[in-house]
Design a protein around this motif. Structure first.
Motif: not given
Length: 297
Positions: A73-76, A80-81, A87-89, A291-297
């Motif tokens: 996985x990458x930042x992309x 993209x959710x 999980x990218x580590x 929250x992580x989800x809202x941070x990258x949304x």
């Protein structure tokens, strides 16, 4: 490889010292910026620093390639959710942690400014036991570069002995100073023939900056032009790992020692900043989780 849960447990049981975040940037491409990021991160690991290398060249990423890693996985995928940031580590050599970005994803270069800030905030949720993070930026003065440099405690601008490199480095420093309030910049001369050439490059940049900008430049040192470094790149290894006794490896170790001597952040400066919660806790203030989800949304 330890699971994120194991890492979180380890982090929770350790002292929550602030993380030293170093952004590596350049005015133009082709000056060896990513090589500097990779080798500085590895040199910090060799110096006993628990280190994370973050690739924020969001459209043309190659940190993972330079270290011979194969990300799932990458930042992309985060944006993209499809996964969470943890999980990218990837675990690199000697326990270096790497967060890879995507290559060939043009839409990643078109993220909104608030999405760049969201990524910075998302690191508040990445509960790793870290001492340092090195951020490899894209070349130039895009919003992502400016935001990630602003969010770091220290900025290293890489320059080489080319007129365009010096001119573009000055342009980057000017924008960081005038638009993002960055008042201190470390300058690293790369691919130089000797130490005198490196110092002269710095002095050239310092003269014009002192005349026109309200910013303080510090000379971090020089990395010599080195055939062993080229060979390490071909082997997809950091030169400090592949050829630890060569001139460029010794230079990176010296640069890491200097970086370790910089004063640790006592607290947040205000504005966007990596690992804000740890800085706030260290400074004795209060801060709400994002929250992580809202941070990258």
């Amino acid at each position: 490889m330890p699971s994120p849960a194991d890492l979180n447990a380890s982090a929770s049981n350790s002292a929550r010292a602030p993380v030293r975040v170093i952004a590596v940037a350049s005015g133009k491409g082709g000056v060896g910026k990513t090589s500097v990021s990779v080798n500085l991160a590895m040199a910090l690991v060799h110096a006993g620093q628990r280190t994370l290398l973050l690739d924020t060249d969001l459209g043309l990423a190659n940190v993972d390639v330079m270290l011979g890693l194969s990300p799932q996985f990458t930042l992309a995928d985060v944006f993209a959710g499809r996964c969470e940031l943890q999980d990218t580590l990837l675990e690199g050599p000697r326990g270096l942690w790497v967060v890879p970005a995507a290559s060939g994803k043009r839409h990643m270069t078109e993220l909104l400014p608030q999405q760049h800030i969201g990524l910075v905030h998302a690191f508040c949720q990445l509960d790793l036991p870290l001492d340092a993070m090195v951020v490899d930026n894209a070349a130039g003065i895009s919003d992502s570069v400016l935001t990630f440099c602003q969010a770091a405690q220290d900025v290293i601008v890489v320059v080489c002995d080319e007129p365009a490199s010096v001119t573009d480095a000055y342009a980057l420093i000017k924008v960081l100073s005038r638009e993002r309030g960055v008042t201190r910049v470390q300058v690293l001369a790369n691919q130089v023939n000797n130490a005198i050439e490196g110092k002269q490059l710095f002095e050239k940049l310092e003269r014009v900056s002192a005349r026109f900008l309200d910013v303080t430049l510090h000379y971090l040192g020089a990395v010599p032009r080195d055939e062993w470094l080229r060979r390490a790149i071909q082997r997809q290894e950091a030169v400090v790992e592949a050829f630890p006794g060569c001139p460029s490896a010794l230079a990176f170790r010296d640069i890491a020692r200097r970086a370790n001597s910089w004063q640790s952040p006592a607290g947040p400066r205000g504005g966007v900043e990596f690992f804000m919660e740890r800085l706030v806790a260290h400074g004795g203030a209060a801060h709400a989780n994002d929250p992580l989800r809202s941070a990258v949304a």
